[in-house]
Design a protein around this motif. Structure first.
Motif, PDB file in Angstrom:
ATOM      1  N   THR A  99      39.826  83.542  37.708  1.00  0.00           N
ATOM      2  CA  THR A  99      40.543  83.260  38.951  1.00  0.00           C
ATOM      3  C   THR A  99      40.311  84.389  39.939  1.00  0.00           C
ATOM      4  O   THR A  99      40.503  85.559  39.607  1.00  0.00           O
ATOM      5  CB  THR A  99      42.061  83.097  38.699  1.00  0.00           C
ATOM      6  OG1 THR A  99      42.270  81.989  37.826  1.00  0.00           O
ATOM      7  CG2 THR A  99      42.800  82.846  40.007  1.00  0.00           C
TER       8      THR A  99
ATOM      9  N   GLY B  61      41.454  85.846  43.584  1.00  0.00           N
ATOM     10  CA  GLY B  61      42.532  85.787  44.561  1.00  0.00           C
ATOM     11  C   GLY B  61      42.144  86.513  45.833  1.00  0.00           C
ATOM     12  O   GLY B  61      41.790  87.697  45.790  1.00  0.00           O
TER      13      GLY B  61
ATOM     14  N   VAL C  78      42.376  81.185  44.554  1.00  0.00           N
ATOM     15  CA  VAL C  78      43.685  81.095  45.204  1.00  0.00           C
ATOM     16  C   VAL C  78      43.680  82.063  46.380  1.00  0.00           C
ATOM     17  O   VAL C  78      42.903  83.018  46.411  1.00  0.00           O
ATOM     18  CB  VAL C  78      44.844  81.422  44.237  1.00  0.00           C
ATOM     19  CG1 VAL C  78      44.922  80.381  43.130  1.00  0.00           C
ATOM     20  CG2 VAL C  78      44.691  82.821  43.639  1.00  0.00           C
ATOM     21  N   TYR C  79      44.536  81.782  47.356  1.00  0.00           N
ATOM     22  CA  TYR C  79      44.603  82.680  48.506  1.00  0.00           C
ATOM     23  C   TYR C  79      46.035  82.843  48.963  1.00  0.00           C
ATOM     24  O   TYR C  79      46.892  81.970  48.740  1.00  0.00           O
ATOM     25  CB  TYR C  79      43.718  82.179  49.654  1.00  0.00           C
ATOM     26  CG  TYR C  79      44.267  81.010  50.445  1.00  0.00           C
ATOM     27  CD1 TYR C  79      44.973  81.210  51.638  1.00  0.00           C
ATOM     28  CD2 TYR C  79      44.071  79.708  50.017  1.00  0.00           C
ATOM     29  CE1 TYR C  79      45.463  80.136  52.368  1.00  0.00           C
ATOM     30  CE2 TYR C  79      44.549  78.635  50.737  1.00  0.00           C
ATOM     31  CZ  TYR C  79      45.253  78.848  51.918  1.00  0.00           C
ATOM     32  OH  TYR C  79      45.744  77.783  52.640  1.00  0.00           O
ATOM     33  N   SER C  80      46.273  83.988  49.616  1.00  0.00           N
ATOM     34  CA  SER C  80      47.571  84.263  50.223  1.00  0.00           C
ATOM     35  C   SER C  80      47.335  84.599  51.683  1.00  0.00           C
ATOM     36  O   SER C  80      46.527  85.482  51.994  1.00  0.00           O
ATOM     37  CB  SER C  80      48.257  85.437  49.507  1.00  0.00           C
ATOM     38  OG  SER C  80      49.464  85.793  50.150  1.00  0.00           O
TER      39      SER C  80
ATOM     40  N   ARG D 294      46.728  77.680  48.141  1.00  0.00           N
ATOM     41  CA  ARG D 294      47.548  78.727  48.749  1.00  0.00           C
ATOM     42  C   ARG D 294      48.734  79.037  47.853  1.00  0.00           C
ATOM     43  O   ARG D 294      49.444  78.125  47.399  1.00  0.00           O
ATOM     44  CB  ARG D 294      48.034  78.277  50.125  1.00  0.00           C
ATOM     45  CG  ARG D 294      48.830  79.331  50.890  1.00  0.00           C
ATOM     46  CD  ARG D 294      49.149  78.810  52.275  1.00  0.00           C
ATOM     47  NE  ARG D 294      49.902  79.740  53.084  1.00  0.00           N
ATOM     48  CZ  ARG D 294      51.079  79.468  53.653  1.00  0.00           C
ATOM     49  NH1 ARG D 294      51.623  78.276  53.496  1.00  0.00           N
ATOM     50  NH2 ARG D 294      51.691  80.383  54.386  1.00  0.00           N
TER      51      ARG D 294
ATOM     52  N   LEU E 108      49.631  85.347  43.457  1.00  0.00           N
ATOM     53  CA  LEU E 108      48.205  85.666  43.461  1.00  0.00           C
ATOM     54  C   LEU E 108      47.930  86.873  42.570  1.00  0.00           C
ATOM     55  O   LEU E 108      46.975  86.872  41.782  1.00  0.00           O
ATOM     56  CB  LEU E 108      47.740  85.928  44.889  1.00  0.00           C
ATOM     57  CG  LEU E 108      46.261  86.246  45.128  1.00  0.00           C
ATOM     58  CD1 LEU E 108      45.818  85.742  46.501  1.00  0.00           C
ATOM     59  CD2 LEU E 108      45.951  87.738  45.027  1.00  0.00           C
TER      60      LEU E 108
ATOM     61  N   SER F 132      45.387  86.428  39.213  1.00  0.00           N
ATOM     62  CA  SER F 132      43.973  86.660  39.529  1.00  0.00           C
ATOM     63  C   SER F 132      43.304  87.672  38.605  1.00  0.00           C
ATOM     64  O   SER F 132      43.851  88.736  38.312  1.00  0.00           O
ATOM     65  CB  SER F 132      43.838  87.140  40.977  1.00  0.00           C
ATOM     66  OG  SER F 132      44.319  86.167  41.873  1.00  0.00           O
TER      67      SER F 132
ATOM     68  N   VAL G 156      40.949  90.498  42.515  1.00  0.00           N
ATOM     69  CA  VAL G 156      41.763  90.486  43.733  1.00  0.00           C
ATOM     70  C   VAL G 156      40.942  91.073  44.879  1.00  0.00           C
ATOM     71  O   VAL G 156      40.412  92.182  44.763  1.00  0.00           O
ATOM     72  CB  VAL G 156      43.077  91.276  43.543  1.00  0.00           C
ATOM     73  CG1 VAL G 156      43.833  91.394  44.868  1.00  0.00           C
ATOM     74  CG2 VAL G 156      43.948  90.597  42.485  1.00  0.00           C
TER      75      VAL G 156
END
Length: 330
Positions: A147, A149, A172-174, A191, A197, A201, A204
Motif C-alpha cells: 500500500t 499512501g 490511498v491518499y489524504s 481517499r 493513511l 501504508s 508514505v
C-alpha cells in the motif's frame, strides 16, 4: 541603455541568448550560491532577476534593488521567497508551475524502488569486492501487494499515481480536497484520513508545499502512527518532515527506510533551520539520498529557465507574466 537582467545561477546558453535580444544580461556563471550581500550587490541595478532553489529573497534585500520590476523563479515551489514583500514593492513574482511535475514524479518512483529493493546497499556490496556470485542476502520490499499512501494529491501526486499503475499496489491518499470520482475509479485510489493513511501504508509519500501548517507535518507523533517497518520518501520540501524524528525512528527500527531529495537545511527562510544534515541521519544504513534532483533533467531545466525568461520579458514589456503568482500595485 538597455535594462539589466541578472541570473543568479548557471543556465543554458539559449536562455541568455533569448534575453540578450532585448536586455543586458549578467549571470552567476560559476554556479556558486551567492550570499545575501553578494546577491544584493549583483541585483542592485537590475530590472529583472531570475532566481533558483538555493536563493532566498526578503524585504531587506528587495529594498536594495530599487529598479527591480520582476523576480522570475526558475522553479515551482517558492517558499524561500517573500512574495508579499514583492507585492508591497510593486514587483512581480513568477514561477514555472508545470514543467517540474513529470521529472519529480519519476524521481519519486526511483527512490521508492531504490530504497525498498536495497539498490544502494547492493551497489556498495559489489564495489567492496566481496561479491562472488548469487547468495541469499539484501532481501527487500517490492511494490506488488503493498500500500502506497500519498499525502497531497496535487499535480506531482497525481503524476505519481499514474506511474504506479501496473505495479499492482494499492493507493490511498489524504488531501483536503477529494479527487473526482472518475479519477479515483480510473486509477484505483481511495481517499482516507491522514491517521488511516499512516497506519495502512507500506510507503508514505508527502507531496505538499511547505507552509506554516505543513512544517513538520510528519513529526515524531505522526511517524509513530506509521505502520511498523514502513518506508518514508520525501520529494516535496525538507521541513515537511522532522529529520530528527526520522533518525530516531530508523534507529529503533520503527521505520524500515527513509529516502529524500530535499532537506531541512535548504528551507532558507526558516530562522531555525538546521545548517546541515545531521550526521546521525547520514550514518543511518537504511537511507537513500539525492541532492535535490527532482527537476534535474537537462531538457527540462533548459525549458524551465526559458519559461522564466519569458516571464521576465512579459513583465518588462508591461504585461502580466504568464507565471505570475502575485498582483503587485505601484
Amino acid at each position: 541603455m538597455q535594462e539589466l537582467i541578472f541570473i543568479t545561477n548557471w543556465v543554458h546558453p539559449e536562455v541568455v541568448d533569448r534575453l540578450r535580444a532585448d536586455f543586458r544580461v549578467e549571470t552567476n556563471a560559476n554556479g556558486r550560491q551567492l550570499d545575501k550581500e553578494e546577491l544584493m550587490e549583483k541585483a542592485r541595478e537590475a530590472a529583472g532577476l531570475m532566481v533558483f532553489m538555493p536563493d532566498s529573497l526578503d524585504d531587506a534585500l528587495l529594498a536594495g534593488c530599487p529598479k527591480l520590476r520582476i523576480v522570475a523563479g526558475a522553479l515551482k515551489g517558492y517558499d524561500n521567497f517573500d512574495v508579499q514583500a514583492c507585492t508591497r514593492r510593486g514587483i512581480w513574482f513568477s514561477n514555472v508551475p508545470d514543467l517540474l511535475t513529470e521529472p519529480t514524479a519519476e524521481l519519486v518512483i526511483g527512490l521508492i524502488i531504490g530504497l525498498g529493493r536495497n539498490v544502494l546497499e547492493g551497489d556498495r556490496y559489489i564495489r567492496s569486492g566481496a561479491f562472488r556470485g548469487w547468495e541469499p542476502r539484501l532481501y527487500g520490499t517490492g511494490l506488488a501487494g503493498r500500500t502506497v499512501g500519498i499525502i497531497g494529491l496535487g499535480a506531482v501526486g497525481r503524476s505519481v499515481v499514474r506511474r504506479l499503475q501496473g505495479f499492482r499496489c494499492s493507493i490511498v491518499y489524504s488531501d483536503s480536497a477529494q479527487m473526482p470520482a472518475s479519477f479515483e475509479l480510473d486509477y484505483g485510489v481511495t481517499r482516507v484520513s491522514l491517521p488511516e493513511l499512516l497506519r495502512a501504508s507500506d510507503y508514505v509519500l508527502p507531496l505538499v508545499p511547505l507552509k506554516p501548517e505543513t512544517k513538520h507535518l510528519l513529526d515524531a507523533k505522526r511517524i509513530a502512527q506509521m505502520k511498523p517497518g514502513s518506508f518514508l520518501v520525501n520529494c516535496c520540501r525538507g521541513s515537511v518532515v522532522d529529520e530528527r524524528a526520522v533518525q530516531e525512528a530508523l534507529s529503533t527500527g520503527h521505520l524500515q527506510g527513509y529516502a529524500a531529495d530535499v532537506f531541512e537545511m535548504e528551507d532558507w527562510l526558516r530562522q531555525d533551520r538546521p545548517q546541515c544534515i545531521a550526521p546521525e541521519l547520514l550514518n543511518q544504513p537504511k537511507t537513500l539520498f539525492t541532492p535535490h534532483l527532482g527537476s534535474a533533467v537537462d531538457e527540462v531545466r533548459k525549458n524551465i529557465a526559458l519559461e522564466a525568461a519569458e516571464n521576465i520579458r512579459e513583465a518588462l514589456q508591461g504585461k502580466r507574466p504568464r507565471g505570475a503568482v502575485n498582483c503587485p500595485g505601484r
